[in-house]
Design a protein around this motif. Sequence first.
Motif, PDB file in Angstrom:
ATOM      1  N   SER A  88      38.520  44.060  44.989  1.00 21.81           N
ATOM      2  CA  SER A  88      38.127  45.332  44.681  1.00 21.81           C
ATOM      3  C   SER A  88      37.754  45.510  43.063  1.00 21.81           C
ATOM      4  CB  SER A  88      38.538  46.437  45.469  1.00 21.81           C
ATOM      5  OG  SER A  88      38.444  46.350  46.697  1.00 21.81           O
ATOM      6  N   PRO A  89      38.830  45.154  42.422  1.00 21.70           N
ATOM      7  CA  PRO A  89      38.536  45.744  40.771  1.00 21.70           C
ATOM      8  C   PRO A  89      37.387  44.650  40.231  1.00 21.70           C
ATOM      9  CG  PRO A  89      40.932  45.666  41.180  1.00 21.70           C
ATOM     10  CD  PRO A  89      40.266  45.073  42.687  1.00 21.70           C
ATOM     11  N   LEU A  90      37.311  43.202  40.562  1.00 26.61           N
ATOM     12  CA  LEU A  90      36.453  42.447  40.255  1.00 26.61           C
ATOM     13  C   LEU A  90      34.915  43.067  40.731  1.00 26.61           C
ATOM     14  CD1 LEU A  90      37.456  38.809  41.126  1.00 26.61           C
ATOM     15  CD2 LEU A  90      36.862  39.661  38.902  1.00 26.61           C
ATOM     16  N   ILE A  91      34.720  43.488  41.744  1.00 22.68           N
ATOM     17  CA  ILE A  91      33.653  44.152  42.507  1.00 22.68           C
ATOM     18  C   ILE A  91      33.276  45.270  41.853  1.00 22.68           C
ATOM     19  CG2 ILE A  91      32.377  44.955  44.261  1.00 22.68           C
ATOM     20  CD1 ILE A  91      34.162  43.304  46.040  1.00 22.68           C
ATOM     21  N   HIS A  92      33.942  46.278  41.577  1.00 20.34           N
ATOM     22  CA  HIS A  92      33.617  47.562  40.921  1.00 20.34           C
ATOM     23  C   HIS A  92      33.385  47.311  39.513  1.00 20.34           C
ATOM     24  CE1 HIS A  92      34.194  50.323  44.353  1.00 20.34           C
ATOM     25  NE2 HIS A  92      34.850  49.365  45.218  1.00 20.34           N
ATOM     26  N   GLY A 136      35.013  37.355  54.951  1.00 19.49           N
ATOM     27  CA  GLY A 136      35.321  38.959  54.635  1.00 19.49           C
ATOM     28  C   GLY A 136      34.667  39.385  53.227  1.00 19.49           C
ATOM     29  N   LEU A 137      34.016  38.480  52.563  1.00 19.89           N
ATOM     30  CA  LEU A 137      33.032  39.085  51.429  1.00 19.89           C
ATOM     31  C   LEU A 137      32.086  40.171  51.878  1.00 19.89           C
ATOM     32  CD1 LEU A 137      32.969  36.537  48.507  1.00 19.89           C
ATOM     33  CD2 LEU A 137      34.573  38.545  48.921  1.00 19.89           C
ATOM     34  N   ASP A 138      31.509  39.628  52.973  1.00 24.52           N
ATOM     35  CA  ASP A 138      30.350  40.619  53.512  1.00 24.52           C
ATOM     36  C   ASP A 138      30.597  41.973  53.759  1.00 24.52           C
ATOM     37  OD1 ASP A 138      28.098  38.629  53.460  1.00 24.52           O
ATOM     38  OD2 ASP A 138      29.138  37.801  55.039  1.00 24.52           O
ATOM     39  N   MET A 139      31.642  42.158  54.371  1.00 24.14           N
ATOM     40  CA  MET A 139      32.476  43.464  54.542  1.00 24.14           C
ATOM     41  C   MET A 139      32.879  44.205  53.384  1.00 24.14           C
ATOM     42  SD  MET A 139      35.225  44.743  57.382  1.00 24.14           S
ATOM     43  CE  MET A 139      35.857  46.524  57.256  1.00 24.14           C
ATOM     44  N   ILE A 158      32.034  43.765  50.101  1.00 24.66           N
ATOM     45  CA  ILE A 158      31.152  44.197  49.408  1.00 24.66           C
ATOM     46  C   ILE A 158      30.463  45.347  49.980  1.00 24.66           C
ATOM     47  CG2 ILE A 158      29.048  43.551  48.216  1.00 24.66           C
ATOM     48  CD1 ILE A 158      30.002  40.793  47.923  1.00 24.66           C
ATOM     49  N   GLY A 159      30.012  45.269  51.155  1.00 27.29           N
ATOM     50  CA  GLY A 159      29.313  46.284  51.895  1.00 27.29           C
ATOM     51  C   GLY A 159      30.048  47.713  51.706  1.00 27.29           C
ATOM     52  N   GLN A 160      31.406  47.666  52.133  1.00 25.89           N
ATOM     53  CA  GLN A 160      32.169  48.743  51.992  1.00 25.89           C
ATOM     54  C   GLN A 160      32.216  49.354  50.546  1.00 25.89           C
ATOM     55  OE1 GLN A 160      35.241  49.584  51.112  1.00 25.89           O
ATOM     56  NE2 GLN A 160      35.758  47.530  50.506  1.00 25.89           N
ATOM     57  N   ALA A 161      32.506  48.487  49.648  1.00 28.41           N
ATOM     58  CA  ALA A 161      32.557  48.823  48.351  1.00 28.41           C
ATOM     59  C   ALA A 161      31.331  49.410  47.766  1.00 28.41           C
ATOM     60  CB  ALA A 161      33.085  47.669  47.665  1.00 28.41           C
ATOM     61  N   ALA A 162      30.111  49.122  48.094  1.00 28.96           N
ATOM     62  CA  ALA A 162      28.980  49.526  47.496  1.00 28.96           C
ATOM     63  C   ALA A 162      28.841  51.217  47.937  1.00 28.96           C
ATOM     64  CB  ALA A 162      27.834  49.124  47.935  1.00 28.96           C
ATOM     65  N   MET A 163      29.325  51.418  49.090  1.00 21.82           N
ATOM     66  CA  MET A 163      29.371  53.075  49.287  1.00 21.82           C
ATOM     67  C   MET A 163      30.336  53.793  48.537  1.00 21.82           C
ATOM     68  SD  MET A 163      28.524  52.548  53.425  1.00 21.82           S
ATOM     69  CE  MET A 163      29.029  50.802  53.930  1.00 21.82           C
ATOM     70  N   ALA A 164      31.468  53.149  48.391  1.00 21.97           N
ATOM     71  CA  ALA A 164      32.729  53.804  47.963  1.00 21.97           C
ATOM     72  C   ALA A 164      32.255  54.005  46.221  1.00 21.97           C
ATOM     73  CB  ALA A 164      33.941  52.985  47.968  1.00 21.97           C
ATOM     74  N   PHE A 165      31.753  52.975  45.699  1.00 26.70           N
ATOM     75  CA  PHE A 165      31.226  52.959  44.367  1.00 26.70           C
ATOM     76  C   PHE A 165      30.398  54.153  44.040  1.00 26.70           C
ATOM     77  CE2 PHE A 165      28.545  51.846  40.773  1.00 26.70           C
ATOM     78  CZ  PHE A 165      29.355  51.422  39.827  1.00 26.70           C
ATOM     79  N   ASP A 188      23.587  40.714  43.620  1.00 23.56           N
ATOM     80  CA  ASP A 188      24.422  40.407  44.944  1.00 23.56           C
ATOM     81  C   ASP A 188      24.750  39.034  44.570  1.00 23.56           C
ATOM     82  OD1 ASP A 188      24.422  42.850  45.764  1.00 23.56           O
ATOM     83  OD2 ASP A 188      23.011  42.420  47.528  1.00 23.56           O
ATOM     84  N   ASP A 189      24.006  38.068  44.220  1.00 23.05           N
ATOM     85  CA  ASP A 189      24.076  36.710  44.107  1.00 23.05           C
ATOM     86  C   ASP A 189      25.161  36.515  43.061  1.00 23.05           C
ATOM     87  OD1 ASP A 189      22.724  36.119  46.184  1.00 23.05           O
ATOM     88  OD2 ASP A 189      20.855  35.291  44.762  1.00 23.05           O
ATOM     89  N   GLU A 190      24.844  37.182  41.816  1.00 27.30           N
ATOM     90  CA  GLU A 190      25.908  36.891  40.849  1.00 27.30           C
ATOM     91  C   GLU A 190      27.180  37.242  41.187  1.00 27.30           C
ATOM     92  OE1 GLU A 190      26.188  38.340  35.852  1.00 27.30           O
ATOM     93  OE2 GLU A 190      24.353  38.716  37.125  1.00 27.30           O
ATOM     94  N   LEU A 191      27.296  38.322  41.749  1.00 27.29           N
ATOM     95  CA  LEU A 191      28.620  38.898  42.238  1.00 27.29           C
ATOM     96  C   LEU A 191      29.478  37.972  43.211  1.00 27.29           C
ATOM     97  CD1 LEU A 191      30.825  41.224  42.466  1.00 27.29           C
ATOM     98  CD2 LEU A 191      29.253  42.411  44.098  1.00 27.29           C
ATOM     99  N   ARG A 192      28.718  37.538  44.198  1.00 26.49           N
ATOM    100  CA  ARG A 192      29.258  36.515  44.931  1.00 26.49           C
ATOM    101  C   ARG A 192      29.895  35.475  44.200  1.00 26.49           C
ATOM    102  NH1 ARG A 192      29.697  36.691  50.705  1.00 26.49           N
ATOM    103  NH2 ARG A 192      30.444  34.611  51.393  1.00 26.49           N
ATOM    104  N   ALA A 193      29.087  34.859  43.254  1.00 24.45           N
ATOM    105  CA  ALA A 193      29.529  33.836  42.629  1.00 24.45           C
ATOM    106  C   ALA A 193      30.731  33.854  41.710  1.00 24.45           C
ATOM    107  CB  ALA A 193      28.511  33.305  41.681  1.00 24.45           C
TER     108      ALA A 193
END
Length: 272
Positions: free
Chosen positions: A20-24, A238-241, A243-250, A263-268
Amino acid sequence: MNDSRPFAEVIGDPIAHSKSPLIHNFWLKSLGMDADYRLAHVTSDALPAFIAERQENLQWRGCNVTIPHKVAVMDHVCDPGGVKDSIGAMNTIIRQPDGELIGTNTDAAGFFAPISDVNLDGAPVVVIGAGGACRAVLFALARAGVGEVTILNRSPLKAMGLLAKFGLKGNVLALDAALPPAALLVNSSSLGMKGQPALEVDLSPLPDDAIVYDLVYAPLETGLLRAAAARNLATIDGLDMLIGQAAMAFELFFGAPPPSDKDDELRALLTA
């Protein structure tokens, strides 16, 4: 680091594996926002004091909640959306400007997003585990109109209660029971996660067009997904869920949606 910056975090036990820290922080940097997102290792005994301390911190925007706190945290926050009675677990806590803490759940929508175009009407489903993540999964499946749901879990009574709560017809089996045929298999447990016991399951009863969906994302390629790929079954990691839930929380934490073109850059970044 400027400690006066607004920040959010993810809490759990264990927590070092969390992405989660990487994503946010990727989203914060992409948007040029001067804020931070952190990890916080919080044990069950320490949860009440942690929530009380954070509530007094004016820079704290809230937190994501992972294993094992998704149910227990509901006792410490307000529930204006009725999440306690609907899903029965919270994965996101938001601090309001007046200090009020509001709990919600972004897991259900995050879970369903990758399978939203799959016709599950009347389809049989198997779910492994009956914890907080399972509640969000069952909530989403009930609204998708699935058929019988079989839960594999250590505690049959707990799992039967969840089927009844969400108005689903189905059955409960032991964790080591043979799988029934199903259109969708979901691992909502921590089995297979780094540092946790492996998930041992024979996928041979699943039809060739079944989908295997593992909510575990550390490691990203779990033993379950490797076994599914060996059978040429469709898989969702598990990344799909996540990232999806993180986007709403962000957006709830920082008042802006994450960038939609990265999204592609984040997943990489997450799979590097």
